[in-house]
Structure formats: C-alpha cells, structure tokens
Design a protein around this motif. Structure first.
Motif, short mmCIF file in Angstrom:
data_model
loop_
_atom_site.label_atom_id
_atom_site.label_comp_id
_atom_site.label_asym_id
_atom_site.label_seq_id
_atom_site.Cartn_x
_atom_site.Cartn_y
_atom_site.Cartn_z
N TYR A 34 0.86 -1.18 0.00
CA TYR A 34 0.00 0.00 0.00
C TYR A 34 0.90 1.24 0.00
O TYR A 34 2.07 1.16 0.38
CB TYR A 34 -0.92 -0.01 1.24
CG TYR A 34 -2.01 -1.04 1.18
CD1 TYR A 34 -3.18 -0.78 0.49
CD2 TYR A 34 -1.85 -2.28 1.78
CE1 TYR A 34 -4.19 -1.72 0.43
CE2 TYR A 34 -2.85 -3.23 1.72
CZ TYR A 34 -4.03 -2.95 1.04
OH TYR A 34 -5.01 -3.88 0.96
N PRO A 35 0.41 2.39 -0.44
CA PRO A 35 -0.97 2.67 -0.85
C PRO A 35 -1.27 2.16 -2.26
O PRO A 35 -0.36 1.91 -3.04
CB PRO A 35 -1.03 4.20 -0.80
CG PRO A 35 0.37 4.63 -1.09
CD PRO A 35 1.27 3.60 -0.45
N ASP A 62 -4.98 3.62 1.67
CA ASP A 62 -4.01 3.00 2.56
C ASP A 62 -4.71 2.72 3.90
O ASP A 62 -4.94 3.64 4.69
CB ASP A 62 -2.80 3.91 2.78
CG ASP A 62 -1.69 3.20 3.54
OD1 ASP A 62 -1.96 2.15 4.14
OD2 ASP A 62 -0.55 3.70 3.51
N SER A 64 -3.80 1.54 6.60
CA SER A 64 -3.02 1.74 7.82
C SER A 64 -3.07 3.18 8.33
O SER A 64 -2.68 3.45 9.45
CB SER A 64 -1.55 1.35 7.58
OG SER A 64 -0.95 2.22 6.63
N LYS A 65 -3.57 4.08 7.51
CA LYS A 65 -3.62 5.49 7.90
C LYS A 65 -4.95 5.83 8.57
O LYS A 65 -5.95 5.13 8.40
CB LYS A 65 -3.41 6.38 6.68
CG LYS A 65 -2.00 6.30 6.10
CD LYS A 65 -1.80 7.31 5.00
CE LYS A 65 -0.37 7.29 4.48
NZ LYS A 65 -0.17 8.30 3.42
N GLU A 66 -4.92 6.91 9.34
CA GLU A 66 -6.13 7.35 10.04
C GLU A 66 -7.22 7.73 9.04
O GLU A 66 -8.40 7.48 9.25
CB GLU A 66 -5.80 8.53 10.95
CG GLU A 66 -6.98 8.99 11.79
CD GLU A 66 -6.59 10.12 12.72
OE1 GLU A 66 -7.51 10.73 13.31
OE2 GLU A 66 -5.38 10.40 12.86
N THR A 67 -6.81 8.36 7.95
CA THR A 67 -7.73 8.67 6.85
C THR A 67 -7.35 7.76 5.68
O THR A 67 -6.43 8.08 4.92
CB THR A 67 -7.63 10.14 6.42
OG1 THR A 67 -7.85 10.97 7.57
CG2 THR A 67 -8.67 10.47 5.35
N PRO A 68 -8.03 6.61 5.53
CA PRO A 68 -7.60 5.61 4.52
C PRO A 68 -7.66 6.11 3.09
O PRO A 68 -6.81 5.76 2.28
CB PRO A 68 -8.58 4.45 4.74
CG PRO A 68 -9.15 4.66 6.10
CD PRO A 68 -9.18 6.13 6.32
N THR A 70 -7.51 9.10 0.38
CA THR A 70 -7.01 10.46 0.17
C THR A 70 -7.18 10.84 -1.29
O THR A 70 -6.75 10.08 -2.18
CB THR A 70 -5.53 10.57 0.55
OG1 THR A 70 -5.35 10.09 1.88
CG2 THR A 70 -5.06 12.01 0.46
#
Length: 363
Positions: A34-35, A62, A64-68, A70
C-alpha cells in the motif's frame, strides 16, 4: 414566480453537484503493498441545463492510515465526450472512443499523452458498447498489447438513385435495387442497426480491419482473444435468423459458443463523400480472401440449444459458459460447462441444471 426560481436555485445547490460513482479503475499493479491508487469515474446531473456530466478523480487508499482514502489535490477531469475506454493488461496504455460533434475517434494514450489516433467514424457506424455485446469492456486487448478488438455497425453503402444515372457497372445497379429489400434491424434499442462486425485495430501498424470468417447470420458478442498475439477468438454467437426477436430483451434465442483459431481479416475501407473507395483493390484478391474466410469459418464448440457468456481460464486453455439443452422461456435456469479449446473432447458439466417441481398455485 420569483419564489419558484429561488426554490429551484436552492435545490440546485443541494443536488447539482451530487456525484454517482459508475466505475472504479485500479491504477496500481497487483500486490500486497500500500498505498493503492484508483481512478473514480462518476456522473453528475446538471438539472439546470438538463445534461449529464462524466468526470473522474484520482484517490489513494491505505488502510493503515487514520484517513484511509485520500484524494489527489487536482481538479477532476471532464470526460463527458468519452464513450467508453479500457486499460491494457499492464496498464501502460489506455484506449478510448471519443465522440465529437460529427465524428468518433479511437485514441491510444500512454502516461506521457496521446500516442495513436484514428477517426473510426470514417470506417463504420455506431459502436456496440452495452452489456448485450460486452461482458466486461467494449474494448478487448490482446495480451501482447498490440491489438484491440471491438464490435461496430457496418457502414451503410452510399446508394445511387436509379433516376440519377451514373450507374457504372452491374455492382452499382445491384446495390441500388438491394436498397428496396426489407432487412430487419436488431430490435428494441438497436433501431437501424442490422450488421455488427468485429473490428481489430493493429496499434503499431495503425490499421483497422474487420473479421471475415464469422458464420453468416451469426451476431457475435462477449468476444475474447484466446492467444497472446490476438490472432484467435472465442465468442458467443446469436443465431439471429433462426428466431427473429429483439436482441436486447429476448434471452431465449438460440446461442452457441464459437471458436476461430485463425482470423481472416479484411482491411476496413475509408469512404469519400461520394461513397467511392479511397483506393480500388484488385477484386480477385478480395475474392480469394473471401474464399479463404469461408474455408476457415469459426466453429461451434458445443451442441447445446443455448450457450452463452464464455469466460476464459487464466491460461486461456479452457472456456466456461452457461448452457441449456432446451429452447426455453425467458430467464429459466442454466447450467455451467467447461470446454478445452482446440480439442475434440466433450465439454465437462460443472453444474447441472436444477429441475425442481413447482407447487400448483391457484390465483
């Protein structure tokens, strides 16, 4: 009246820019990393102008991020003039049909920009771009990414009127009288369409041809290349003359799976305004090619009354399809078979047709 206009404007602000996602195209190569990048294609209704806009944006995913999800910081691209498109297997190329005011153009794009372009409306009429003819995409790529395939309506010959004169030979005279012969179109949703052809565009040579060796009276759909170079095809063939019903809404018509292990191609002819060919070709060469096509017609690979929706295995050695031994009413059950291409072995039944006694119901 002023209050009504004010209300329309207020509702317009709330609904004008509400998108509806129609397609999600993965842009990253397959894998676990990812991403991953995606292209989102969506439509928007412009109720004020009574139009539908087709736009696209790019997003990154992604988990794994707080905001998957973007969105890339760029304006969306307007694609309302794109009829249909398809990415090559490696996603290095994008093929699309673009509709202009009085033309349709085939374009091949790379990540660096436009690479190839051909005004296909000079060679044929409307493109068949709906689920009746295309299982996944209107444009089919060969594995080596040197050929693409699609279905389009044969361009109608310009016929001279008898009283105008200028009928130079028996062929012109024959075409003039053929105009008055009744020819049924393909039914609801296909008004005026009578003869779909399979076209192949060879990208490097920039040549457009159509397949000659499809049996007469068979309408091809759900086509796939069965080899890396795009020189063999498997397709579903609708027997249009045996049961003359509308193609779009009549699912009970006879269909078979066909395999062509050698494609015989005829170069598509560009016509001038007066309907004459740009270049006259030796008629003997055309007759020889037609005879070659007749001796290499695509063959049926099964004997069921109805078989449809062929799907190739990953190694392109087998084809799976739905089948029924009966010509039935609309939307009855189908079984599933698998057949090895290029072999005389019988198709293997994977899922039998389930026959279940129906309860008597009094209405």
């Amino acid at each position: 009246m002023s209050k009504l206009v004010s209300l329309i404007n207020e509702l317009g602000q709330a609904t004008l820019y509400t998108p509806t996602i129609t397609t999600i195209d993965p842009l990253s190569t397959p894998g676990e990393s990812y991403p991953k990048d995606f292209k989102l294609i969506y439509t928007q209704q412009n109720y004020r102008d009574g139009t539908t806009l087709k736009n696209s944006i790019f997003v990154s995913f992604d988990p794994s991020k707080e905001t998957p999800i973007t969105e890339f910081p760029a304006f969306s691209s307007v694609e309302s003039d794109v009829l249909t498109d398809s990415y090559s297997p490696s996603r290095r190329f994008r093929a699309l049909f673009r509709k202009g005011t009085d033309k349709v153009t085939l374009e091949i794009w790379t990540k660096n920009g436009l690479w190839k372009s051909l005004r296909v409306s000079d060679y044929h009429d409307a493109i068949y771009a709906d689920p009746v003819f295309c299982r996944t995409s209107t444009i089919v790529w060969s594995e080596d990414e040197k050929r693409i395939l699609y279905v389009a309506e044969e361009k109608e010959k310009k016929i001279k009127k008898y009283y105008e004169g200028g009928l130079d030979d028996e062929e012109d005279l024959s075409h003039t009288f053929d105009k008055f012969e009744y020819k049924q179109d393909l039914g609801e949703g296909y008004k005026g369409r009578k003869n779909p052809l399979v076209f192949i565009y060879e990208i490097e040579q920039e040549t457009l041809s159509y397949v000659l060796n499809i049996p007469h009276g068979i309408i091809p759909n759900y086509i796939s290349f069965t080899d890396k170079e795009g020189k063999q095809i498997v397709f579903c063939g609708i027997n249009y003359k045996e049961m003359m019903l509308g193609v779009r809404f009549c699912t009970n018509r006879p269909t078979q799976i066909y395999f062509a292990n050698k494609l015989i191609l005829e170069k598509a002819e560009k016509k001038t305004e007066n309907g004459k060919k740009e270049k006259e070709e030796d008629s003997a060469a055309k007759a020889e090619r037609k005879q070659l096509a007749e001796s290499n017609l695509a063959v049926k690979i099964n004997q069921d009354a109805i078989s449809t929706c062929p799907v190739l295995s990953k190694d392109k050695s087998k084809v799976a399809f739905f089948f029924s031994p009966w010509k039935f009413l609309h939307s009855m059950a189908l079984g599933l078979k698998v057949k090895k291409l290029g072999q005389n072995a019988e198709a293997e039944t994977i899922i039998e047709i389930v026959q279940e006694k129906r309860l008597n119901v009094d209405f």
